[in-house]
Design an enzyme around this catalytic site. Structure first.
Site, PDB file in Angstrom:
ATOM      1  CB  CYS A   1      58.239 126.626  57.723  1.00 49.16           C
ATOM      2  SG  CYS A   1      57.780 127.140  59.606  1.00 49.16           S
ATOM      3  CG  HIS A   2      54.156 124.896  60.024  1.00 48.29           C
ATOM      4  ND1 HIS A   2      55.230 125.595  60.730  1.00 48.29           N
ATOM      5  CD2 HIS A   2      53.642 124.464  61.167  1.00 48.29           C
ATOM      6  CE1 HIS A   2      54.989 125.494  61.856  1.00 48.29           C
ATOM      7  NE2 HIS A   2      54.163 124.859  62.306  1.00 48.29           N
TER       8      HIS A   2
ATOM      9  N   GLY B   1      54.312 128.736  57.839  1.00 51.38           N
ATOM     10  CA  GLY B   1      53.479 129.615  58.643  1.00 51.38           C
ATOM     11  C   GLY B   1      52.308 128.519  59.098  1.00 51.38           C
ATOM     12  NE  ARG B   2      48.776 131.311  63.355  1.00 51.10           N
ATOM     13  CZ  ARG B   2      47.527 131.979  63.261  1.00 51.10           C
ATOM     14  NH1 ARG B   2      46.399 131.253  63.474  1.00 51.10           N
ATOM     15  NH2 ARG B   2      47.650 133.416  63.444  1.00 51.10           N
TER      16      ARG B   2
ATOM     17  CE1 TYR C   1      59.755 125.969  63.803  1.00 48.09           C
ATOM     18  CE2 TYR C   1      58.066 125.002  64.805  1.00 48.09           C
ATOM     19  CZ  TYR C   1      59.007 125.986  64.766  1.00 48.09           C
ATOM     20  OH  TYR C   1      59.243 126.443  65.994  1.00 48.09           O
TER      21      TYR C   1
ATOM     22  CD  GLU D   1      46.593 125.945  61.826  1.00 48.12           C
ATOM     23  OE1 GLU D   1      45.806 126.393  62.321  1.00 48.12           O
ATOM     24  OE2 GLU D   1      47.716 125.900  62.273  1.00 48.12           O
TER      25      GLU D   1
END
Length: 197
Positions: free
Chosen positions: A118-119, A88-89, A138, A92
Site C-alpha cells: 500500500c503506502h 495506511g496513513r 497503492y 507519510e
C-alpha cells in the site's frame, strides 16, 4: 526455523496490513517485533480500516488499538532477518523519522527480505532504496515511487529482496511471496480440502 522480523508501524496504519501479517507470520513460527518511533513496548498505535467502495479514493474508519511488543529505540536492525512495512496513513509521517529510514536502509544494504504494501513504499522512497527495482504500491503513490527510481508493476511483485503489494486485498499472494523469500514452504495452488475421516 523461524526468523526474526521487524515490523514498523504507526498511528493510522492500515489495520489489516498490520494485524494480518503480524499474526500470520507468527502463526508459521516467526518472531515478529512491532515498533513505532517515540513509543515503547506495551504502548499502542491506533489503526484505521480502509475500504474500497467505488469512490475515487478509499474510505477510512477507525480500527483497533494495536499493542507494540518492542521499543524502536532499543532495536538494532542487524538483529533481524526481515522487515515488514505496512501501509495506511502512517508511512507519510514515519518517513520523516531518521531511525526508520536508517533501519530500512540496513535491510537493503544487507539484502534481507523486505515486504511493503500500500503506502509502505513511501518510506522506502524516502530512504532512497528503490532505484532500479520493479515494484507496486497503492496506485495513488505511483508517481512518488517512480520518482524514487523504480519501475511500476501492476500487481504483487517480487524483485530481488523486495515483495510489494497494492493493498490488503493482495495479502494472499503478497504474504506467500514474502514467505517464499523467508524460506517457508508455501502452496500457490488451489486450496486442498481435508480428507473425510
Amino acid at each position: 526455523m523461524g526468523k526474526s522480523i521487524l515490523m514498523i508501524v504507526g498511528d493510522f496504519g492500515e489495520d489489516y496490513e498490520i494485524m494480518v501479517p503480524f499474526q500470520a507470520l507468527q502463526m508459521v513460527g516467526h518472531d515478529v517485533h512491532a515498533v513505532c518511533p517515540e513509543r515503547e513496548a506495551g504502548e499502542t498505535v491506533k489503526t484505521a480500516i480502509h475500504d474500497f467502495r467505488g469512490d475515487q479514493t478509499y474510505l477510512e474508519e477507525r480500527g483497533h488499538d494495536f499493542e507494540l511488543n518492542a521499543t524502536m529505540a532499543d532495536v538494532d536492525p542487524a538483529d533481524y532477518d526481515a522487515l515488514v512495512v505496512p501501509g495506511g496513513r502512517a508511512p507519510e509521517y514515519l518517513r520523516t523519522h531518521e531511525p526508520v529510514l536508517d533501519a530500512v536502509r540496513h535491510f537493503f544494504e544487507e539484502d534481507k527480505p523486505v515486504a511493503a504494501v500500500c503506502h509502505g513504499p513511501q518510506i522506502l522512497a524516502a530512504a532512497g532504496v528503490l532505484d532500479g527495482y520493479d515494484i507496486t504500491a497503492y496506485p495513488a503513490v505511483r508517481a512518488e515511487v517512480e520518482a524514487a527510481g523504480c519501475s511500476w508493476v501492476d500487481g504483487v511483485t517480487t524483485d530481488r529482496n523486495l515483495v510489494t503489494g497494492q493493498a490488503w486485498p493482495d495479502h494472499p499472494e503478497w504474504l506467500a511471496q514474502f514467505m517464499d523469500l523467508l524460506g517457508d514452504e508455501v502452496s500457490h495452488g488451489e486450496p486442498v480440502a481435508a480428507a473425510d475421516d
